[in-house]
Design an enzyme around this catalytic site. Structure first.
Site, PDB file in Angstrom:
ATOM      1  N   TYR A   1      12.975 -13.663 -15.935  1.00 57.17           N
ATOM      2  CA  TYR A   1      11.608 -13.206 -16.253  1.00 57.17           C
ATOM      3  C   TYR A   1      11.152 -12.124 -15.267  1.00 57.17           C
ATOM      4  O   TYR A   1      10.626 -11.075 -15.670  1.00 57.17           O
ATOM      5  CB  TYR A   1      10.671 -14.414 -16.217  1.00 57.17           C
ATOM      6  CG  TYR A   1       9.233 -14.117 -16.581  1.00 57.17           C
ATOM      7  CD1 TYR A   1       8.849 -13.952 -17.914  1.00 57.17           C
ATOM      8  CD2 TYR A   1       8.253 -14.018 -15.592  1.00 57.17           C
ATOM      9  CE1 TYR A   1       7.525 -13.689 -18.240  1.00 57.17           C
ATOM     10  CE2 TYR A   1       6.929 -13.763 -15.914  1.00 57.17           C
ATOM     11  CZ  TYR A   1       6.569 -13.602 -17.242  1.00 57.17           C
ATOM     12  OH  TYR A   1       5.256 -13.343 -17.566  1.00 57.17           O
TER      13      TYR A   1
ATOM     14  N   LYS B   1      10.235  -8.212 -16.078  1.00 57.06           N
ATOM     15  CA  LYS B   1       8.910  -7.638 -15.807  1.00 57.06           C
ATOM     16  C   LYS B   1       8.997  -6.475 -14.817  1.00 57.06           C
ATOM     17  O   LYS B   1       8.216  -5.524 -14.903  1.00 57.06           O
ATOM     18  CB  LYS B   1       7.962  -8.728 -15.308  1.00 57.06           C
ATOM     19  CG  LYS B   1       7.638  -9.783 -16.380  1.00 57.06           C
ATOM     20  CD  LYS B   1       6.979  -9.155 -17.596  1.00 57.06           C
ATOM     21  CE  LYS B   1       6.532 -10.162 -18.636  1.00 57.06           C
ATOM     22  NZ  LYS B   1       5.893  -9.523 -19.794  1.00 57.06           N
TER      23      LYS B   1
HETATM   24  P1  NAP Z   1       2.014 -17.079 -24.879  1.00 59.01           P
HETATM   25  O1  NAP Z   1       0.718 -17.773 -24.944  1.00 59.01           O
HETATM   26  O2  NAP Z   1       3.271 -17.870 -24.761  1.00 59.01           O
HETATM   27  O3  NAP Z   1       2.129 -16.076 -26.148  1.00 59.01           O
HETATM   28  C1  NAP Z   1       3.274 -15.290 -26.317  1.00 59.01           C
HETATM   29  C2  NAP Z   1       3.097 -14.389 -27.510  1.00 59.01           C
HETATM   30  O4  NAP Z   1       4.299 -13.607 -27.662  1.00 59.01           O
HETATM   31  C3  NAP Z   1       2.896 -15.145 -28.804  1.00 59.01           C
HETATM   32  O5  NAP Z   1       2.010 -14.426 -29.619  1.00 59.01           O
HETATM   33  C4  NAP Z   1       4.301 -15.142 -29.419  1.00 59.01           C
HETATM   34  O6  NAP Z   1       4.282 -15.206 -30.836  1.00 59.01           O
HETATM   35  C5  NAP Z   1       4.785 -13.767 -28.988  1.00 59.01           C
HETATM   36  N1  NAP Z   1       6.242 -13.655 -29.039  1.00 59.01           N
HETATM   37  C6  NAP Z   1       7.153 -14.466 -28.443  1.00 59.01           C
HETATM   38  N2  NAP Z   1       8.393 -14.038 -28.734  1.00 59.01           N
HETATM   39  C7  NAP Z   1       8.266 -12.948 -29.533  1.00 59.01           C
HETATM   40  C8  NAP Z   1       9.180 -12.076 -30.169  1.00 59.01           C
HETATM   41  N3  NAP Z   1      10.514 -12.212 -30.052  1.00 59.01           N
HETATM   42  N4  NAP Z   1       8.694 -11.058 -30.929  1.00 59.01           N
HETATM   43  C9  NAP Z   1       7.366 -10.906 -31.070  1.00 59.01           C
HETATM   44  N5  NAP Z   1       6.446 -11.706 -30.505  1.00 59.01           N
HETATM   45  C10 NAP Z   1       6.887 -12.716 -29.731  1.00 59.01           C
HETATM   46  O7  NAP Z   1       2.060 -16.063 -23.627  1.00 59.01           O
HETATM   47  P2  NAP Z   1       0.884 -15.424 -22.755  1.00 59.01           P
HETATM   48  O8  NAP Z   1       0.696 -16.251 -21.547  1.00 59.01           O
HETATM   49  O9  NAP Z   1      -0.274 -15.067 -23.600  1.00 59.01           O
HETATM   50  O10 NAP Z   1       1.626 -14.093 -22.273  1.00 59.01           O
HETATM   51  C11 NAP Z   1       1.444 -12.836 -22.890  1.00 59.01           C
HETATM   52  C12 NAP Z   1       2.089 -11.769 -22.024  1.00 59.01           C
HETATM   53  O11 NAP Z   1       1.518 -11.799 -20.711  1.00 59.01           O
HETATM   54  C13 NAP Z   1       3.590 -11.977 -21.840  1.00 59.01           C
HETATM   55  O12 NAP Z   1       4.256 -10.731 -21.795  1.00 59.01           O
HETATM   56  C14 NAP Z   1       3.671 -12.649 -20.481  1.00 59.01           C
HETATM   57  O13 NAP Z   1       4.913 -12.444 -19.870  1.00 59.01           O
HETATM   58  C15 NAP Z   1       2.548 -11.945 -19.751  1.00 59.01           C
HETATM   59  N6  NAP Z   1       2.038 -12.681 -18.589  1.00 59.01           N
HETATM   60  C16 NAP Z   1       1.441 -13.898 -18.724  1.00 59.01           C
HETATM   61  C17 NAP Z   1       0.958 -14.534 -17.588  1.00 59.01           C
HETATM   62  C18 NAP Z   1       0.271 -15.874 -17.639  1.00 59.01           C
HETATM   63  O14 NAP Z   1      -0.081 -16.397 -16.572  1.00 59.01           O
HETATM   64  N7  NAP Z   1       0.035 -16.446 -18.802  1.00 59.01           N
HETATM   65  C19 NAP Z   1       1.117 -13.946 -16.328  1.00 59.01           C
HETATM   66  C20 NAP Z   1       1.732 -12.715 -16.235  1.00 59.01           C
HETATM   67  C21 NAP Z   1       2.178 -12.076 -17.370  1.00 59.01           C
HETATM   68  P3  NAP Z   1       4.406 -16.648 -31.616  1.00 59.01           P
HETATM   69  O15 NAP Z   1       3.062 -17.320 -31.511  1.00 59.01           O
HETATM   70  O16 NAP Z   1       4.768 -16.255 -32.980  1.00 59.01           O
HETATM   71  O17 NAP Z   1       5.479 -17.404 -30.880  1.00 59.01           O
END
Ligand code: NAP
Length: 246
Positions: free
Chosen positions: A154, A158
């Site tokens: 991961y 990133k």
């Molecule tokens: P999340 O709640 O797990 O949601 C992930 C999203 O990505 C969902 O809409 C999922 O769709 C979609 N997805 C997964 N695999 C995919 C694929 N192969 N093609 C297209 N869409 C796909 O994650 P989140 O926490 O909101 O994170 C969103 C972004 O922020 C990510 O890039 C993550 O790395 C980044 N981020 C998050 C955090 C944190 O603390 N949460 C921190 C730093 C960065 P489905 O619903 O259809 O599965």
């Protein structure tokens, strides 16, 4: 932010940060192409956008698959005739310590998080260049800057997104396209739900602002980078992390 008459694509907009971004861009005036891995979940967000009074196009897209992404871009242009904003948000985790990490865990995370962002940019770049305008916002992570035990795949994906952001920002700058990244810290979503309570408390105490971030905190930063207010900003990584890694 004023996003009236703008069209945005947000990947991974069924839940979490992507959904908050899609709704915020719509509230600020944009029509939004909403993608998720299944049509049903994309449709749910699309309905909420329509309730705000904006147009939405829900699509099932696997960002790791280039032909899927080409169809997404084609559908977006067919429906809205233009795209002003691309938010590469879709992301996954498959955590494991390095010595236990499988080839599959490495490949899956790199395919979605890094190749997925490349695919979307690659599929839309010529069209944005022809338009001579566009905003690309990639969602990276603080762990792409600082690393994290148990997340070699991961963190590498990133960090790769940051290199991709800066390289593409240089390549597309002459065509008036700004490319930036937002690096969330610890944000309350499904992705961070699995973190055990004691680790959560530890993490929280390492955040100077003293709290976990919300999806709206990230959406606000993305809306700024999507708006004309950020026209002289490109190739930057905006940390939205409560001061976690200052
Ligand atoms: P999340 O709640 O797990 O949601 C992930 C999203 O990505 C969902 O809409 C999922 O769709 C979609 N997805 C997964 N695999 C995919 C694929 N192969 N093609 C297209 N869409 C796909 O994650 P989140 O926490 O909101 O994170 C969103 C972004 O922020 C990510 O890039 C993550 O790395 C980044 N981020 C998050 C955090 C944190 O603390 N949460 C921190 C730093 C960065 P489905 O619903 O259809 O599965």
């Amino acid at each position: 932010m004023n996003l009236e008459n703008k069209v945005a694509i947000v990947t991974g907009a069924s839940r979490g940060i992507g959904k908050a971004i899609a709704l915020k861009l719509a509230k600020d005036g944009a029509d939004v192409v909403v993608t998720a891995t299944t049509l049903e979940t994309a449709q749910k967000t699309a309905k909420e956008i329509e309730a705000i009074g904006r147009k939405a196009l829900p699509l099932a897209v696997n960002v790791a698959d280039f032909s899927n992404v080409e169809s997404l871009v084609a559908s977006a242009f067919e429906t809205f005739s233009k795209v002003d904003i691309l938010v590469n948000n879709a992301g996954i985790t498959k955590d494991n310590l390095l010595i236990r990490m499988t080839q599959e865990q490495w490949d899956d995370v790199l395919s979605v998080n890094l190749k997925g962002a490349f695919n979307c940019i690659r599929a839309i770049a010529r069209k944005l260049m022809k338009q001579r305008s566009g905003k690309i916002i990639n969602i990276t992570s603080v762990v792409g800057i600082m690393g994290n035990a148990g997340q070699a795949n991961y963190s590498a994906s990133k960090a790769g997104v940051i290199g991709l952001t800066k390289s593409v920002a240089r390549e597309l700058a002459s065509r008036n396209i700004q490319v930036n990244a937002v690096a969330p810290g610890f944000i309350d979503t499904d992705m961070t739900d699995a973190i055990p309570d004691d680790m959560r408390e530890n993490l929280e105490s390492s955040i100077p602002l003293g709290k976990i971030g919300s999806t709206d905190d990230i959406a606000a930063a993305v809306a700024f980078l999507a708006s004309d207010e950020s026209n002289y900003i490109t190739g930057q990584v905006l940390n939205v992390d409560g001061g976690m890694i200052m």
